[in-house]
Write an enzyme that holds these catalytic residues in place. Structure first.
Site, PDB file in Angstrom:
ATOM      1  N   CYS A 153       0.844  -1.190   0.000  1.00  0.00           N
ATOM      2  CA  CYS A 153       0.000   0.000   0.000  1.00  0.00           C
ATOM      3  C   CYS A 153       0.881   1.241   0.000  1.00  0.00           C
ATOM      4  CB  CYS A 153      -0.971  -0.016   1.172  1.00  0.00           C
ATOM      5  SG  CYS A 153      -0.163  -0.341   2.752  1.00  0.00           S
ATOM      6  N   ARG A 154       0.684   2.116   0.962  1.00  0.00           N
ATOM      7  CA  ARG A 154       1.380   3.410   0.893  1.00  0.00           C
ATOM      8  C   ARG A 154       2.755   3.373   1.512  1.00  0.00           C
ATOM      9  NH1 ARG A 154      -4.152   6.078   2.774  1.00  0.00           N
ATOM     10  NH2 ARG A 154      -5.122   6.193   0.728  1.00  0.00           N
TER      11      ARG A 154
END
Lengths: 225, 225
Positions: free
Chosen positions: A179-180
DNA sequence: AAACTATTCAATAGTATCCTTGAATAGTTT
DNA sequence: AAACTATTCAAGGATACTATTGAATAGTTT
């Protein structure tokens, strides 16, 4: 005027503008979000849990320090990092925090030693195995962020749509979610859900920013608007 | 307690501690000085033009952000960077400033286009030529900083003692002077004085921090006290 | 122990920053 | 043009930061 004074002094004053921009938790969160890709003011405000006026104000400060730039598209203003070097700076700040601040380390452990223990994936071999199709790499961020930049060969599976992908996935095929970055909970949650359904899932704690920082390739899918 | 809240929020709060530490011109100057080597409170206060109490206070803030450490030796407290990563952070901040802030660029030009125009020296070949004795490399910072770390084969010639070295130097032999880095005026002044006396002098705008950042070797002359 | 020194602590006034609120602007849709 | 939307602007009180001052602490020298 400030430039008429001692040049040495005014130099530090200028650099302090950058420090001041990084002196607020709210602004750091905005920067972190913008490292993922461009966003509108409202989007940023929602994700960071700020009022729109407040977010706008913080963005103006970041703009004043030349760290971000905004572009008006119709009714919306889209902000983005003014320079990839801003991402490097944020990464360095984060690295320093991890190294020097025991508190940051503790918070990170809280994340990583979350519900299911998460294996670390060898990044070197990961990409090759994904290319060969041995591993499915999924990007669980919102589709918007995927479009702004993602790891090559990764497929976009926003966390919210994860369930709808279950039928397509084979139970034996290893899945890696990202993800981030290390502080983001999206992939943690995705792995939890996948495992609950019996899939072989692991999390890669690097996000796009870290991936780019290693000099690894990043893919972009620009959609005509 | 701050750790009981949203861990994501508190993470940015922690990182903001670092930003706040870098949000004051005075503290940035102190950091820059400490990148050159350890120093006492009084030494730092004098060089940065701060009152001792004020410097002490700023150092306490830097210490609170775990960026510097102080050690009491008898009557004096010697401060140093808490970690080489702090130097990296400062370098990144400076690089970002140079890249993004037009004002910083202007100030730097003011330095570099100073009285005598200063040739840039090719760092690649410099060290070899110094080794062969073709060039004399002088470190014009205070002797204290030279001892804490200097470029190999450089000789210590503090600016204040420069005049006393004139008789030893040959007029035809190229001399390269360096000091704390691109923002420091010591080498600029040294080159000015040397040229006024007819020597062939040039300035290298890198300091120890930049040198080290390139992965080039650094020598230390530790004196038993 | 008394005088001295380097550093830190504590209190203060001036200043800057933060978030909220409500209004203003610019652009879109009806 | 009127209603609507996303964003910015402006003003306010609450809070935090900065530099100065004078006193307190810890260690040294006489």
């Amino acid at each position: 005027m400030s430039t008429t004074g001692d040049p040495k002094k005014s130099l530090y004053e200028q650099l302090a503008r950058l420090g001041k921009a990084a002196a607020s938790p709210a602004r750091l969160e905005l920067l972190d979000l913008l490292c993922q890709g461009p966003r509108t003011v409202e989007g940023l405000a929602n994700e960071a849990g700020l009022s729109v006026a407040n977010a706008s104000q913080h963005l103006r400060v970041l703009h004043g320090a030349r760290l971000v730039e905004g572009e008006k598209n119709g009714l919306f203003v889209t902000y983005r990092l003014a320079d990839p070097a801003v991402g490097d700076f944020f990464q360095t700040l984060r690295a320093l925090g991890e190294k020097r601040l025991a508190e940051v380390d503790a918070i990170l452990r809280e994340f990583r030693e979350a519900p299911e223990s998460l294996e670390a994936i060898e990044k070197e071999t990961l990409l090759n195995r994904v290319k060969k199709g041995e591993i499915i790499l999924i990007d669980v961020r919102p589709a918007e962020e995927y479009r702004a930049g993602h790891i090559p060969f990764a497929m976009s599976v926003p966390l919210k749509e994860l369930r709808s992908h279950f039928p397509k996935l084979r139970r034996r095929q290893p899945i890696v979610a990202y993800c981030r970055g290390p502080y983001c909970v999206l992939a943690v949650e995705a792995v939890k859900q996948l495992r609950a359904k019996g899939f072989r899932a692991a999390r890669m704690d690097d996000g796009i920013a870290e991936w780019r920082a290693r000099g690894l390739p990043v893919a972009v899918s620009e959609v005509s608007k």
